[in-house]
Design an enzyme around this catalytic site. Structure first.
Site, PDB file in Angstrom:
ATOM      1  N   GLY A   1      -7.868 -11.682  -1.653  1.00 62.73           N
ATOM      2  CA  GLY A   1      -7.541 -12.839  -0.999  1.00 62.73           C
ATOM      3  C   GLY A   1      -6.104 -13.297  -0.858  1.00 62.73           C
TER       4      GLY A   1
ATOM      5  CB  CYS B   1      -0.780   0.011   1.039  1.00 66.96           C
ATOM      6  SG  CYS B   1      -2.239  -1.347   1.134  1.00 66.96           S
TER       7      CYS B   1
ATOM      8  CB  CYS C   1     -11.744   0.901   1.944  1.00 67.33           C
ATOM      9  SG  CYS C   1     -10.339  -0.085   1.684  1.00 67.33           S
TER      10      CYS C   1
END
Length: 395
Positions: A120, A84, A208
């Protein structure tokens, strides 16, 4: 020595679920940033791509993928992945090239085509991969970690489900007028609390989504900027710090914390250290901020970030929210863009999108969500495996 670089251009592709190749989104964002800068593609000397592992081999070499799609020009290139935090690391790579005097103009791009539903595990048998193992051995999805943080906050500081819902309400009002947001609906607290429970205490509207989207920036040296604009917005600091041992707060995808039995924890914990390093580099503090963009993977996590970036002391975040201090018109608006609550995650683009929002805020161009007299802002997020990410933007 000044560490500042100028932001000449910012551009985005709207977030959503479009079902197209990630390269298409990145090109739209790059062309928008170039148009905003007043420069041509051939003026770019360095391309810094933030990688996405979900889009196959081209996503793993995103810098060159975007360079080819824009038209080979011979410009130098780099590609990087930091989960991220990938976008902030791509910004830092471009900034380092400019500060080293190796180029004057750099283009930073992040783009993603995300799957439906929550993320996943990677496919195949991957027994050496901690991220695969946490799914396989614990069944610990991302919302599971978010819920653990939320429960911790309720236990230690007395946060309530109404507080978590109010974060969603606030951000939905902020993002309602953002043309790049995926979700443009104003939620009430009742609607949020009536949404399905996903990972107790977090409900569907408080976590989110995964999204397609892209963001791009044109960065340049301050000397180059003087020839093209009189008052450039500038990047004053980029923090990409890692944790210090022993890290006593569990971080995704770890199963446990480090032990502090033989060594005391560091003076400053990892999440606190991310923005702290950026403040030190920029020579400002949280009291100098006009607004902040934080990584609200869940509504509860936004409260943690208030304290991590120094907007208040531990345990005071709920009070800041309830008093309206972090709402537009308040003392320090947080996520004026609408945050991930309105965008969803497009992983390699998100940290770049945060800087785009601060650029528009500081220019006074954030129509419908403008922070009054914005002078400086901070972004913060965190990537898997200990990747810090914080950028300070100021006039």
């Amino acid at each position: 020595m000044s560490h500042d670089v100028a932001i000449l251009g910012a551009g985005m592709h709207p977030w959503g679920k479009w079902g197209r190749n990630f390269t298409e989104y990145g090109i739209v964002a790059a062309q928008a940033a170039l148009k905003d800068s007043g420069l041509d593609w051939t003026d770019v000397q360095f391309i810094s791509g933030a990688n996405t592992l979900r889009c196959g081999y081209p996503g793993n070499i995103s810098g060159a993928t975007f360079a080819q799609a824009l038209g080979w020009s011979g410009a130098r290139v780099s590609s990087c992945y930091a989960a991220c935090a990938s976008g902030a690391h791509a910004i830092n790579n471009a900034r380092a090239q400019i500060l080293a005097g190796l180029c004057d103009v750099a283009l930073v791009i992040g783009s993603d085509s995300a799957p439906k539903g929550f993320f996943g595990p990677a496919k195949g048998e991957r027994p050496d991969d901690p991220d695969w193992l946490r799914f396989r051995l614990l069944g610990a999805t991302n919302p599971t970690y978010f819920a653990l943080y939320a429960r911790r906050r309720m236990e230690i500081y007395g946060a309530t489900e109404e507080d978590f819902a109010q974060i969603k309400v606030k951000n939905s009002e902020h993002g309602f007028n953002n043309p790049y947001a995926r979700y443009k609906k104003k939620f009430t607290q009742e609607e949020v609390l009536a949404s399905p429970m996903v990972a107790d205490p977090l409900r569907l509207f408080e976590i989110c989504a995964t999204s397609d989207g892209a963001a791009a920036l044109v960065l340049c040296s301050m000397e180059f900027a003087k020839k093209h604009t009189t008052k450039p917005v500038r990047i004053a600091a980029v923090s990409t710090v890692t944790p210090r041992f022993p890290n006593t707060v569990i971080e995704m995808p770890a199963f446990s914390t480090d032990s502090a039995a033989g060594m005391a924890p560091p003076d400053i914990l990892f999440r606190d250290s991310i923005a702290h390093a950026a403040y030190e580099e920029a020579g400002i503090g949280p009291e100098d901020l006009s607004c902040a963009e934080v990584y609200d993977l869940s509504s509860a996590l936004e409260l943690d970030w208030y304290e991590n970036i120094g907007l208040c002391k531990p345990g005071e975040a709920e009070g800041l929210l309830r008093d309206g201090e972090t709402t537009l018109g308040g003392r320090i608006p947080v996520n004026p863009s609408g945050g991930l609550a309105c965008f969803g995650e497009a992983v390699p683009a998100q940290a770049i999108a945060q800087v785009c929002e601060l650029t528009w805020q500081l220019r006074g161009e954030a129509e419908g969500r403008q922070v009054e007299n914005a002078q400086a802002g901070v972004t913060v997020n965190q990537g898997l495996f200990g990747h810090g990410s914080s950028v300070i933007v100021k006039k």
